[in-house]
Design an enzyme around this catalytic site. Structure first.
Site, PDB file in Angstrom:
ATOM      1  CD  GLN A  31      28.796  52.084  32.561  1.00  0.00           C
ATOM      2  OE1 GLN A  31      29.870  52.671  32.442  1.00  0.00           O
ATOM      3  NE2 GLN A  31      28.642  50.826  32.174  1.00  0.00           N
ATOM      4  CG  HIS A  62      33.391  48.561  16.910  1.00  0.00           C
ATOM      5  ND1 HIS A  62      32.268  49.358  16.783  1.00  0.00           N
ATOM      6  CD2 HIS A  62      33.608  48.457  18.241  1.00  0.00           C
ATOM      7  CE1 HIS A  62      31.840  49.691  17.989  1.00  0.00           C
ATOM      8  NE2 HIS A  62      32.625  49.165  18.876  1.00  0.00           N
ATOM      9  CG  ASP A  86      29.667  48.945  21.632  1.00  0.00           C
ATOM     10  OD1 ASP A  86      30.109  48.185  20.758  1.00  0.00           O
ATOM     11  OD2 ASP A  86      30.388  49.726  22.276  1.00  0.00           O
ATOM     12  CD  GLU A 106      30.200  45.850  29.537  1.00  0.00           C
ATOM     13  OE1 GLU A 106      30.826  46.220  28.532  1.00  0.00           O
ATOM     14  OE2 GLU A 106      30.045  46.548  30.554  1.00  0.00           O
ATOM     15  CG  ASP A 137      36.456  44.518  37.534  1.00  0.00           C
ATOM     16  OD1 ASP A 137      37.051  44.761  36.470  1.00  0.00           O
ATOM     17  OD2 ASP A 137      36.583  45.218  38.550  1.00  0.00           O
ATOM     18  N   GLY A 138      36.527  42.955  34.338  1.00  0.00           N
ATOM     19  CA  GLY A 138      37.602  42.480  33.470  1.00  0.00           C
ATOM     20  C   GLY A 138      38.942  42.404  34.186  1.00  0.00           C
ATOM     21  CG  ASP A 155      35.538  48.254  22.888  1.00  0.00           C
ATOM     22  OD1 ASP A 155      35.725  49.482  22.971  1.00  0.00           O
ATOM     23  OD2 ASP A 155      34.581  47.747  22.263  1.00  0.00           O
ATOM     24  CG  ASP A 158      36.550  58.262  28.204  1.00  0.00           C
ATOM     25  OD1 ASP A 158      36.860  57.581  27.210  1.00  0.00           O
ATOM     26  OD2 ASP A 158      35.889  59.307  28.130  1.00  0.00           O
ATOM     27  N   PRO A 162      34.738  52.206  36.861  1.00  0.00           N
ATOM     28  CG  PRO A 162      33.104  50.905  35.792  1.00  0.00           C
ATOM     29  CD  PRO A 162      33.347  52.276  36.372  1.00  0.00           C
TER      30      PRO A 162
HETATM   31  N1  SAM Z   1      34.232  52.178  22.138  1.00  0.00           N
HETATM   32  C1  SAM Z   1      34.017  52.815  23.374  1.00  0.00           C
HETATM   33  C2  SAM Z   1      34.901  53.984  23.664  1.00  0.00           C
HETATM   34  O1  SAM Z   1      36.034  54.085  23.176  1.00  0.00           O
HETATM   35  O2  SAM Z   1      34.432  54.870  24.368  1.00  0.00           O
HETATM   36  C3  SAM Z   1      33.903  51.857  24.504  1.00  0.00           C
HETATM   37  C4  SAM Z   1      32.666  51.060  24.303  1.00  0.00           C
HETATM   38  S1  SAM Z   1      32.108  49.866  25.429  1.00  0.00           S
HETATM   39  C5  SAM Z   1      30.483  50.434  25.638  1.00  0.00           C
HETATM   40  C6  SAM Z   1      32.904  50.167  26.971  1.00  0.00           C
HETATM   41  C7  SAM Z   1      32.452  49.205  28.045  1.00  0.00           C
HETATM   42  O3  SAM Z   1      33.478  48.980  28.995  1.00  0.00           O
HETATM   43  C8  SAM Z   1      31.242  49.687  28.868  1.00  0.00           C
HETATM   44  O4  SAM Z   1      30.111  48.937  28.498  1.00  0.00           O
HETATM   45  C9  SAM Z   1      31.654  49.459  30.321  1.00  0.00           C
HETATM   46  O5  SAM Z   1      30.620  48.931  31.115  1.00  0.00           O
HETATM   47  C10 SAM Z   1      32.816  48.483  30.150  1.00  0.00           C
HETATM   48  N2  SAM Z   1      33.768  48.456  31.274  1.00  0.00           N
HETATM   49  C11 SAM Z   1      34.279  49.498  31.957  1.00  0.00           C
HETATM   50  N3  SAM Z   1      35.104  49.062  32.928  1.00  0.00           N
HETATM   51  C12 SAM Z   1      35.111  47.700  32.867  1.00  0.00           C
HETATM   52  C13 SAM Z   1      35.759  46.677  33.602  1.00  0.00           C
HETATM   53  N4  SAM Z   1      36.577  46.962  34.626  1.00  0.00           N
HETATM   54  N5  SAM Z   1      35.525  45.392  33.237  1.00  0.00           N
HETATM   55  C14 SAM Z   1      34.707  45.071  32.202  1.00  0.00           C
HETATM   56  N6  SAM Z   1      34.066  46.014  31.477  1.00  0.00           N
HETATM   57  C15 SAM Z   1      34.262  47.311  31.795  1.00  0.00           C
END
Ligand code: SAM
Length: 277
Positions: A31, A62, A86, A106, A137-138, A155, A158, A162
């Site tokens: 991203q 949070h 974050d 993450e 990947d989660g 968390d 959108d 991924p």
């Molecule tokens: N609080 C925030 C919101 O509501 O917009 C989300 C914050 S956090 C930065 C979101 C994280 O999800 C990102 O760092 C992104 O890289 C991670 N993410 C997205 N898809 C993912 C996946 N499939 N597995 C693990 N992490 C993922």
């Protein structure tokens, strides 16, 4: 000349804030990542042009994504966080007295690196001995887990890129399998004002997998519409049954026992969207 950051809320609305300085810009393998410094919001993490968190209002998000599920489960010893790069969610989870170990998965290592450097208020617990931080990947991690976690917290960004699969019925089925027999999970589920159809679809999907489904709300002024939703799917415990003495005094800034109950009171338009009326 003044510098302003603008985010499209939809085709007709935009949210703008004045910016002092762009601290960091990077294209990661997953991203576009930026960190801004703003006089109103403080430091802001932006992914793919969307505000993820700001130092000014992050606690409203949070504390609510963490303490509602952790105080609903009577013994949340082992917790999984998906996303949360974050660090704000991990910070809240490790301070809960009954949590013994936390796995955080993450996908994007660069988000964690940026948070460590620019967002110390959020990333301050990444080196906590309770936390096992993994970069993968989660969806894959949850798919490989069975009967392992008391609480799972999703968390995510959108539902684009991924994160798309994190909002699917198939994923909620694997979350069910990854949880222990009395486990529960919470996911951030977007704006009730701008994503009603998505929330209705998620509600139906979780309801088809978990016996207890509870949407709840918080305020996040830097997110579209200022009102934000979460959804809990639970195998046994119901968050609306939590009594005030089930809320440990942890020096919260937003959450408390009354907010815990009030968060589950849904506005009529949302009840109608999810078919509760
Ligand atoms: N609080 C925030 C919101 O509501 O917009 C989300 C914050 S956090 C930065 C979101 C994280 O999800 C990102 O760092 C992104 O890289 C991670 N993410 C997205 N898809 C993912 C996946 N499939 N597995 C693990 N992490 C993922």
């Amino acid at each position: 000349m003044e510098l302003w950051y603008t985010e499209n809320q939809n085709n007709h609305l935009r949210l703008s804030c004045k910016v002092n300085e762009t601290l960091h810009v990077e294209k990661t393998p997953f991203q576009h990542l930026a960190v801004l410094d703003a006089p109103g919001f403080g430091r802001i993490l932006v992914l793919d042009g969307i505000v993820q968190t700001t130092v000014w209002d992050e606690y409203m998000y949070h504390e609510m994504i963490v303490h509602i599920p952790l105080n609903t489960h009577p013994n949340p010893k082992k917790v999984l966080i998906i996303g949360g790069g974050d660090g704000g969610t991990a910070r809240e989870v490790v301070r809960h007295p009954r949590v013994e170990s936390v796995v955080m998965v993450e996908i994007d290592e660069r988000v964690v690196a940026a948070a460590r450097r620019y967002l110390p208020e959020l990333s301050c617990e990444f080196d906590n001995p309770k936390l096992d931080l993994r970069f993968t990947d989660g969806i894959k991690h949850v798919g490989e887990s069975a009967d392992e976690y008391d609480v799972i917290i999703i968390d995510s960004t959108d539902p684009v890129g991924p994160a798309v699969g994190l909002f699917s019925k198939e994923f909620y089925q694997t979350v069910f399998k990854a949880l222990k027999k009395d486990g529960l999970f919470v996911a951030q589920t977007e704006s009730p004002l701008f994503n009603r159809d998505l929330i209705a679809r998620i509600y139906g999907d979780i309801r088809s997998v978990f016996p207890v489904v509870r949407p709840y709300l918080t305020c996040v002024p830097s997110y579209p519409g200022g009102m934000w939703s979460f959804m809990m799917g639970s195998k046994r415990y119901d968050p609306i049954s939590v009594e005030p003495d089930g809320v440990p005094p942890l020096g919260y800034r937003y959450y408390n026992a009354e907010i815990h109950r009030a968060a589950f009171a849904l506005p009529q338009f949302l009840r109608e969207s999810i078919g509760q009326v």
